[in-house]
Design a protein around this motif. Structure first.
Motif, short mmCIF file in Angstrom:
data_model
loop_
_atom_site.label_atom_id
_atom_site.label_comp_id
_atom_site.label_asym_id
_atom_site.label_seq_id
_atom_site.Cartn_x
_atom_site.Cartn_y
_atom_site.Cartn_z
N TYR A 117 0.66 13.71 5.85
CA TYR A 117 -0.38 11.90 6.04
C TYR A 117 -1.56 12.35 5.61
CZ TYR A 117 2.86 8.16 5.72
OH TYR A 117 4.00 7.17 5.63
N LEU A 123 -2.27 14.53 2.10
CA LEU A 123 -2.60 13.30 1.13
C LEU A 123 -3.71 12.42 1.53
CD1 LEU A 123 1.01 11.60 1.22
CD2 LEU A 123 0.12 13.32 -0.45
N ASP A 124 -4.60 12.69 2.13
CA ASP A 124 -6.08 11.55 2.60
C ASP A 124 -7.03 12.52 2.78
OD1 ASP A 124 -4.05 9.39 3.95
OD2 ASP A 124 -4.31 10.00 5.67
N GLN A 134 -3.94 7.15 -4.60
CA GLN A 134 -2.88 5.82 -3.66
C GLN A 134 -2.64 4.69 -3.97
OE1 GLN A 134 -4.88 6.40 -0.23
NE2 GLN A 134 -3.94 4.18 0.84
N ASN A 191 -1.07 0.70 -3.97
CA ASN A 191 -0.42 0.07 -3.34
C ASN A 191 -0.13 -0.76 -4.09
OD1 ASN A 191 -2.62 1.17 -0.97
ND2 ASN A 191 -0.93 0.70 0.08
N ARG A 208 4.76 -4.29 -0.34
CA ARG A 208 4.89 -4.25 1.10
C ARG A 208 5.50 -2.70 1.13
NH1 ARG A 208 7.62 -10.29 3.07
NH2 ARG A 208 5.79 -11.31 2.15
N THR A 266 3.32 2.90 0.53
CA THR A 266 2.24 3.48 0.04
C THR A 266 2.37 5.00 -0.63
OG1 THR A 266 0.61 2.70 1.53
CG2 THR A 266 -0.41 4.12 -0.29
N PHE A 291 1.69 8.05 -3.71
CA PHE A 291 0.98 9.22 -4.65
C PHE A 291 0.57 8.66 -5.75
CE2 PHE A 291 1.01 8.70 0.23
CZ PHE A 291 -0.59 8.47 0.55
N ARG A 335 -16.62 1.70 -6.31
CA ARG A 335 -15.81 3.02 -6.55
C ARG A 335 -15.16 3.65 -6.81
NH1 ARG A 335 -16.02 4.67 -1.21
NH2 ARG A 335 -13.81 5.36 -1.95
N LYS A 336 -14.13 2.47 -7.15
CA LYS A 336 -12.78 3.10 -7.92
C LYS A 336 -12.18 0.84 -8.48
CE LYS A 336 -10.46 3.32 -4.16
NZ LYS A 336 -9.19 4.82 -3.55
N ASP A 361 -8.39 -0.82 -9.15
CA ASP A 361 -7.37 -0.62 -8.89
C ASP A 361 -6.56 -1.53 -9.37
OD1 ASP A 361 -6.80 2.00 -7.74
OD2 ASP A 361 -6.40 1.05 -5.52
N ASN A 367 -2.31 -6.52 -1.48
CA ASN A 367 -1.89 -5.22 -0.93
C ASN A 367 -2.90 -4.18 -0.85
OD1 ASN A 367 1.33 -6.47 -1.61
ND2 ASN A 367 0.82 -5.43 -0.23
N THR A 421 0.43 -6.74 4.19
CA THR A 421 -0.13 -7.21 3.32
C THR A 421 -1.08 -8.34 4.14
OG1 THR A 421 2.04 -6.60 2.66
CG2 THR A 421 1.33 -9.06 2.01
N ALA A 428 -8.14 -4.74 -7.48
CA ALA A 428 -8.36 -4.81 -6.34
C ALA A 428 -9.97 -3.32 -6.62
CB ALA A 428 -7.23 -3.67 -5.42
N HIS A 435 -12.72 -1.09 -4.85
CA HIS A 435 -12.65 -1.05 -3.49
C HIS A 435 -14.88 -0.13 -3.42
CE1 HIS A 435 -8.72 -0.35 -2.05
NE2 HIS A 435 -8.22 -0.02 -3.55
#
Lengths: 153, 153
Positions: A64, A67-68, A78, A80, A83, A86, A88, A129-130, A132, B80, B86, B134, B136
């Motif tokens: 963990y 990965l972080d 990452q 998501n 549920r 997570t 990668f 910043r990003k 998803d 998520n 969640t 999403a 960030h």
DNA sequence: GTGAATGCAAAACCTTTGCAACTGG
DNA sequence: CCAGTTGCAAAGGTTTTGCATTCAC
């Protein structure tokens, strides 16, 4: 097991880590190599199991942490989608994730041919910043294949 | 506690549930009302705590079941953004979610002025049912406010 | 040398499950 | 009436934490 194919991008993983004030440990390098070797979108658990094969003493906590660190220095994404664990992903090209409601598998969807997708009109006080993008639906015929071979991704 | 403001959209919640073969129980109606009453993006735990205030016998399992039913019939969205619980959201207008890396709070971001966002070029075997976007980053000055009043959303 | 990172195990957290009792259609 | 739903408690899965030891810089 050699590190000369690291990292995918031009800069070295170690340099990337250093830029964020993170130390270049053998565990982090190993976790990154494992992730590059795994197809699809593994969970931390899957990375852990694979990492243990060649580095039996590695612990879940370190996976963990690694990965972080990899996410923080921008060589891993990452994911998501619902549920559950997570996921990668070492594919850092601009892409979305398609998650099949039937089989649960996650597919990369290239965004090169999807102009304007990242153009989201955000209030000025938000610094983005990003982005998803997660698509949900059915993977139909593809699903027939993956449904038998795999369970939930 | 009256249900005459239900649901947000034109169709009745009960009808929506029926369309999916789901029963219109008092718990599901109650969970929906609670969700409409809660600002931001509560977790199942937060919905549960609030729901218990007026319906003390309700259980966590039922809250999860109800939230799933509401998501299934399209009156609630599931969000998520990272590891951790969640979140759920009764705002069904087309919007993205902005998640602040500093304070963890989740904000709705309208997509009305973001043309073509859903135009993702997907392989033909994928049937897309919904798209989650999403974002960030940091909510800067807004964050200064929410950082004091709230913990993690 | 020193603070960051590791490994281990335990704890914490989030979600699901099994089952008897209940209820909506 | 009957399948779907509830409430409860217990189990399951995922992630974090505390702490002594080790390691990178």
């Amino acid at each position: 097991m050699v590190t000369d194919h690291l990292p995918t991008s031009g800069e070295s993983l170690n340099k990337r880590l250093a830029e964020k004030g993170l130390r270049a440990t053998s565990q982090r390098q190993h976790v990154y190599e494992v992730l590059l070797g795994l197809r699809d979108h593994p969970s931390a658990e899957e990375v852990f199991m694979r990492a243990k094969q060649s580095k039996p003493e590695i612990s879940m906590a370190t996976v963990y942490n690694s990965l972080d660190a990899l996410v923080k220095c921008g060589v891993v994404r990452q994911v998501n989608v619902d549920r559950g664990a997570t996921l990668f992903c070492s594919n850092m090209s601009e892409h979305a994730h398609f998650c099949c409601d039937d089989c649960g598998k996650v597919f990369d969807v290239d965004l090169k041919n999807s102009p304007r997708v990242p153009e989201v009109d955000v209030p000025s006080e938000f610094q983005v910043r990003k982005i998803d993008i997660a698509l949900h639906g059915r993977c139909t015929d593809t699903c027939a294949d993956c449904g038998r071979k795999e369970t939930i991704a």
